[in-house]
Write an enzyme that holds these catalytic residues in place. Sequence first.
Site, PDB file in Angstrom:
ATOM      1  N   LYS A  42      33.827  -8.517   1.731  1.00 20.72           N
ATOM      2  CA  LYS A  42      32.658  -9.389   1.643  1.00 20.72           C
ATOM      3  C   LYS A  42      33.028 -10.595   0.786  1.00 20.72           C
ATOM      4  O   LYS A  42      33.335 -10.448  -0.393  1.00 20.72           O
ATOM      5  CB  LYS A  42      31.479  -8.631   1.038  1.00 20.72           C
TER       6      LYS A  42
ATOM      7  N   GLU B  33      32.034 -16.486   7.729  1.00 18.16           N
ATOM      8  CA  GLU B  33      31.795 -16.923   6.360  1.00 18.16           C
ATOM      9  C   GLU B  33      32.785 -18.048   6.077  1.00 18.16           C
ATOM     10  O   GLU B  33      33.976 -17.914   6.352  1.00 18.16           O
ATOM     11  CB  GLU B  33      32.021 -15.733   5.405  1.00 18.16           C
TER      12      GLU B  33
HETATM   13  P1  AMP Z   1      23.775 -10.806   0.947  1.00 20.67           P
HETATM   14  O1  AMP Z   1      23.759 -12.318   0.968  1.00 20.67           O
HETATM   15  O2  AMP Z   1      24.094 -10.248  -0.411  1.00 20.67           O
HETATM   16  O3  AMP Z   1      22.565 -10.221   1.630  1.00 20.67           O
HETATM   17  O4  AMP Z   1      25.013 -10.333   1.833  1.00 20.67           O
HETATM   18  C1  AMP Z   1      25.137 -10.691   3.176  1.00 20.67           C
HETATM   19  C2  AMP Z   1      25.977 -11.944   3.296  1.00 20.67           C
HETATM   20  O5  AMP Z   1      27.325 -11.676   3.001  1.00 20.67           O
HETATM   21  C3  AMP Z   1      26.014 -12.487   4.684  1.00 20.67           C
HETATM   22  O6  AMP Z   1      24.903 -13.268   4.974  1.00 20.67           O
HETATM   23  C4  AMP Z   1      27.294 -13.311   4.691  1.00 20.67           C
HETATM   24  O7  AMP Z   1      27.016 -14.636   4.281  1.00 20.67           O
HETATM   25  C5  AMP Z   1      28.134 -12.681   3.603  1.00 20.67           C
HETATM   26  N1  AMP Z   1      29.395 -12.081   4.086  1.00 20.67           N
HETATM   27  C6  AMP Z   1      30.590 -12.230   3.477  1.00 20.67           C
HETATM   28  N2  AMP Z   1      31.551 -11.571   4.127  1.00 20.67           N
HETATM   29  C7  AMP Z   1      30.974 -10.961   5.199  1.00 20.67           C
HETATM   30  C8  AMP Z   1      31.455 -10.123   6.246  1.00 20.67           C
HETATM   31  N3  AMP Z   1      32.741  -9.752   6.327  1.00 20.67           N
HETATM   32  N4  AMP Z   1      30.546  -9.672   7.162  1.00 20.67           N
HETATM   33  C9  AMP Z   1      29.236 -10.023   7.082  1.00 20.67           C
HETATM   34  N5  AMP Z   1      28.737 -10.821   6.115  1.00 20.67           N
HETATM   35  C10 AMP Z   1      29.583 -11.292   5.170  1.00 20.67           C
END
Ligand code: AMP
Length: 557
Positions: free
Chosen positions: A255, A305
């Site tokens: 992530k 991303e």
């Molecule tokens: P959050 O913003 O904490 O809800 O986490 C989700 C966000 O993580 C997504 O909207 C993406 O912008 C980000 N993200 C980063 N790496 C990934 C990945 N490998 N797969 C999906 N989302 C990702």
Amino acid sequence: MEYSKLVELYEQLDSTQSTLEMTSILAEFFRENDELLEDIVLLAMGRPFPYWKNMDIGISSKTMLEIIEEATGRSKSEIEEVWRDEGDLGYAAEEMVRTKTQRKLGSKDLTVERVVDTLEKVAKMGSGGGETGKVSMDKKKSEVSALISDADPVEAKWIARTFIENLRLGVGEGTIRDALSEAFFEGEYKESIQRAYDLTNDFQEVARACREGIEKVESLEIEVFRPIKSMLAKKVESIEEGFEEVGKPAAIDYKYDGVRAQIHIKDGEVKIFTRRLEDITEQFPDAVEAIKNHVNAENAIIDSEIVAYDPEDGSSIPFQQLSRRVKRKYDIQKLKREIPVEVRPFDLIYLEGSMIDTPYSQRYESLENIVSERKQELRMVDHDVTDDPERVHELDQAALSEGQEGIMMKSVDAVYKPGNRVGYMVKLKPVMETLDLAVIGAKWGEGRRSGWLSRLKLGCWSEEKQEYVMIGRMATGLTDEELGEITERLKPLVIEEDGRDVTVKPDVIVEAEYEEIQKSPNYSSGYALRFPRLKSFRDDKEDADSLEKVQNLYDGQ
Ligand code: AMP
């Protein structure tokens, strides 16, 4: 349609707090006013254009104040006073028109069509800085001022609220969806309407389809260059919970701490949208270039991303700095050099046709097939598929130690659900508050690790027993360098050896990260840390945290 008719609707909606009541008020209005349906839907939400159309009204409260001044001939301080007292510029506009000094006779009638035209005109005027910016702002002001001049007091209130995009009605997407369903399908097919909206992000299109019938609604599809809502992630507390949510095996991605970017490719041209559906293509010419060079597809939508890296050493830099590029509309070339980016694709939404009903593993495979990787330009995310919690843990550790946010776990056979925080992908909650713990023992390594002390026993301080009590073992995730340093620090502190096990004087304090605190009969503290890992040596500290603190953290989890 006379604007006063729409104003009547606004006033009715304004008089209730109940969403159910608002829904039926809207439904009735939709049924009775078929011809302007598409406009009414947007006007009722107070959001005249979809975000992704890059149409911005661009009128701030301060500008609205000047507009009211221009339209009513009242002084700025008078307007400001009412605005301050009531906290509502719309109300200020209403009051000022009621007591207007310059009365015009024979005003042109206000119509909804005229308001909509003006909204579009104003949005197209742009709002840049400099001389041209000033000219267009003056033009905008006189357009809106002309509307207010022709308005009665209550109409003026709603014009002001509309143009500063703050209707204060609380009519959201869900209310519009339900009202359309009630107006056209006797309250049925809400799910289909929601789906249509998730795929199009355009209530004008959805409303038009509703009028034509449910087949039309259900036939609406994804279109390239019109962003769809991104699938969102649920949060899980542990790897086990992650597997429970997404099933085994699961795909594990790093992530990254960047910007969610929905990449659209249409006949080779590229557009990039954020998760809020804003068009950020202009801000990222380097990403556009990378996509053109490294994605082999004529028509596609890719979920990704955008991650920033340090131009000096290539290490990744956090979103906070990258966010400067998201907003900025000038100096783009300069920022591009200061904060270069890499695109990390992780999902495929469209490839010469919608892919959202295709299972994730197949979408990912197709994505890999159209991507050619190039470091610091465009690379697939770090990714693996596994059913082994240890492997997941290892990936999480690796991601964290590279400065990423952790990992995502994804269901291999799930469809892509736009706009939903469904459990098809979950993010593993980042580490808890760290604990400062004393190293109270260790074990001599074997094989490659012989000659090194590892498997550190960690203790917290028990006030009651006046001694250190054990709370966990730090076993994985130590680099050779760290093992070397640990051995050097601990060797002189050894007070007892029993086979490979050693007891040491508790002089070394480490800051430990971990996944969670569990109750445990195995350790003398009564607690166990899951997956503790070394964050730093606390040379500035002589005492470790207390058992009481551990208990408190446990209670707060
Ligand atoms: P959050 O913003 O904490 O809800 O986490 C989700 C966000 O993580 C997504 O909207 C993406 O912008 C980000 N993200 C980063 N790496 C990934 C990945 N490998 N797969 C999906 N989302 C990702």
